[in-house]
Write an enzyme that holds these catalytic residues in place. Sequence first.
Site, short mmCIF file in Angstrom:
data_model
loop_
_atom_site.label_atom_id
_atom_site.label_comp_id
_atom_site.label_asym_id
_atom_site.label_seq_id
_atom_site.Cartn_x
_atom_site.Cartn_y
_atom_site.Cartn_z
CG ASP A 1 -5.62 -32.02 38.82
OD1 ASP A 1 -4.77 -32.63 39.49
OD2 ASP A 1 -6.56 -31.40 39.34
CG HIS B 1 -6.46 -37.68 45.27
ND1 HIS B 1 -5.33 -38.45 45.07
CD2 HIS B 1 -6.00 -36.39 45.38
CE1 HIS B 1 -4.26 -37.66 45.08
NE2 HIS B 1 -4.64 -36.42 45.25
O1 LIG Z 1 -5.92 -33.18 45.51
C1 LIG Z 1 -5.25 -32.68 44.62
C2 LIG Z 1 -3.88 -33.13 44.33
O2 LIG Z 1 -3.38 -34.06 45.24
C3 LIG Z 1 -5.79 -31.55 43.83
O3 LIG Z 1 -4.80 -30.92 43.03
C4 LIG Z 1 -6.93 -31.93 42.92
O4 LIG Z 1 -6.46 -32.82 41.91
C5 LIG Z 1 -7.41 -30.55 42.41
O5 LIG Z 1 -8.29 -30.46 41.44
P1 LIG Z 1 -8.67 -29.01 40.82
O6 LIG Z 1 -8.63 -27.96 41.92
O7 LIG Z 1 -7.60 -28.70 39.78
O8 LIG Z 1 -9.99 -29.23 40.25
#
Ligand SMILES: O=C(CO)[C@@H](O)[C@H](O)COP(=O)(O)O
EC number: 2.7.1.17
Length: 501
Positions: free
Chosen positions: A240, A83
């Site tokens: 991720d 995002h």
């Molecule tokens: O916002 C979301 C999913 O919608 C989060 O899952 C981010 O993608 C998290 O990133 P990391 O904590 O794995 O760095």
Amino acid sequence: MEELVLGVDLGTSAVKVSAVSRGGKIVAQRSFDYPLSQPKPGFSEQNPEDWVNGTTMAIVELILKDGIAVDAIKGISYSGQMHGLVLLDQNKQVLRPAILWNDTRTSQQTQEISEQMGDEFIDITRNKALEGFTLPKILWVKENEPNIFAAAQTFVTPKDYLRYRMTGRLAMEISDAAGTVMLDVAKGDWSSEIQAAFDLPVSFFPPIIQGIEAAGNISESYALFSGLDTNTQVFGGAADNAAGAIGSAILKPNMVWSSIGTSGVVLKYEDNADVDYHGQIHFFNHAIPNKYYSMGVTLAAGHSLNWFKSRFAPAEDFTDLVASAEKSTVGANGLLFTPYIVGERTPYADGDIRGSWLGIDSMHQRYDFVRSVLEGIIFSFKDIFEIYEAAGTQFDTVIASGGGAKSPLWLQIQADIFNKKVIVLENEQGPGMGAAILAAVGLGWFESVEQAAEKFASFGQVYEPMAENVAKYAQIYQIYKQMYQQTAEISHELLAYRREN
Ligand SMILES: O=C(CO)[C@@H](O)[C@H](O)COP(=O)(O)O
Ligand SMILES: Nc1ncnc2c1ncn2[C@@H]1O[C@H](COP(=O)(O)OP(=O)(O)O)[C@@H](O)[C@H]1O
């Protein structure tokens, strides 16, 4: 010489690069931290250059310190924090710091989106316009930094920017494109309705590629910078959570991924886009071609336990602290905790709600509090399961992952609260392994993502639900379920005092 792929896991606090063999073995791994900047309350930004430098440092160390032969690296792919907004000018130079997924400055823009498009927005994107997503961030820049917006020619998400810097070719991989909430998810293409509604030109949107699609080779300039070879092929990668699900072999509709990291994720593989959760949970295109996944997010899962430990047991290690909850009972001797300590996303999209303990009694010990935190986090996952059940979705297997899956007690609590069997991975490697799988499939080492994931991931211990505990938790969950409604108003009233400090 053993052939390898690199899986680059571009996280929020660090990048981790894993060198993985054709057999799915991690032969070396290096990571590099970078800072997060919070210039104002609710703001969360990073410098994209830090991602490029961190990744390069990790790759250089793999080559120089671990002795990875450059010509053994056949392919590279990515898993990326979702995002985040990276705005680029006409020369593809970064215009401002990236605005990240956990930035909450965009409440007003999310309202504007709902007012402008109503349910049509959810029908197209399959998601509500939440603060964390990319479109509200674009509208924030448009409204608050008009000069920067005027200079912006295009945008990408974090790992797509990193891939651009490594190949010189700009593209958006589809699972991350879905997380911008500007994609028509069922069509798998940018939505012309959203482009028109928010006056965003078609030229602003980069081409979309698939997770296993070739995205170019390492460019000459990046080869000079990193020591990599221009023969190394680069592939799309994944958001991720999509990468984590692939790395954990969540490949059938009967399987759900329960991940306790800093945040918590309950994710389900979806064979097609027919099921409609009406935006109650996220629904995104997968990095597996023509597949999808749905997910709900508990913002503070591991973070709640982490917070508890840092405030009340800083000297103890996680394993001992979590194990102390054995001394408590199912239901923590009548103590309930809601893990809303940084607000919540699913099922309550409420950035202002905060956590609570109910039922505190003078007989309670610290271990009851620990147990209530472990249980409260899993009850909040159960809220996501209820959305699935209400939609008539069936599944029978939960694959547990993340730091929280290190605790046998917490795994048993999951099995008992979910009333499903919970399985752990034998050698959990998280999203980086998903990224490596995408590169391996892109190179043609495997016929499909499914085939590669089955080879790379192996399942370990199974935790079966225990009937007596299941029955007790089912009753306690009915009490937990009332806590959001019963505490929301008080919690919102307290907001003023919280911000005063
Ligand atoms: O916002 C979301 C999913 O919608 C989060 O899952 C981010 O993608 C998290 O990133 P990391 O904590 O794995 O760095
Ligand atoms: N031994 C342990 N037992 C249970 N939970 C743990 C243990 N160690 C860490 N954790 C939990 O796992 C969380 C970190 O998980 P991790 O998957 O590493 O998160 P992230 O990748 O988001 O940083 C911690 O916040 C903590 O709550």
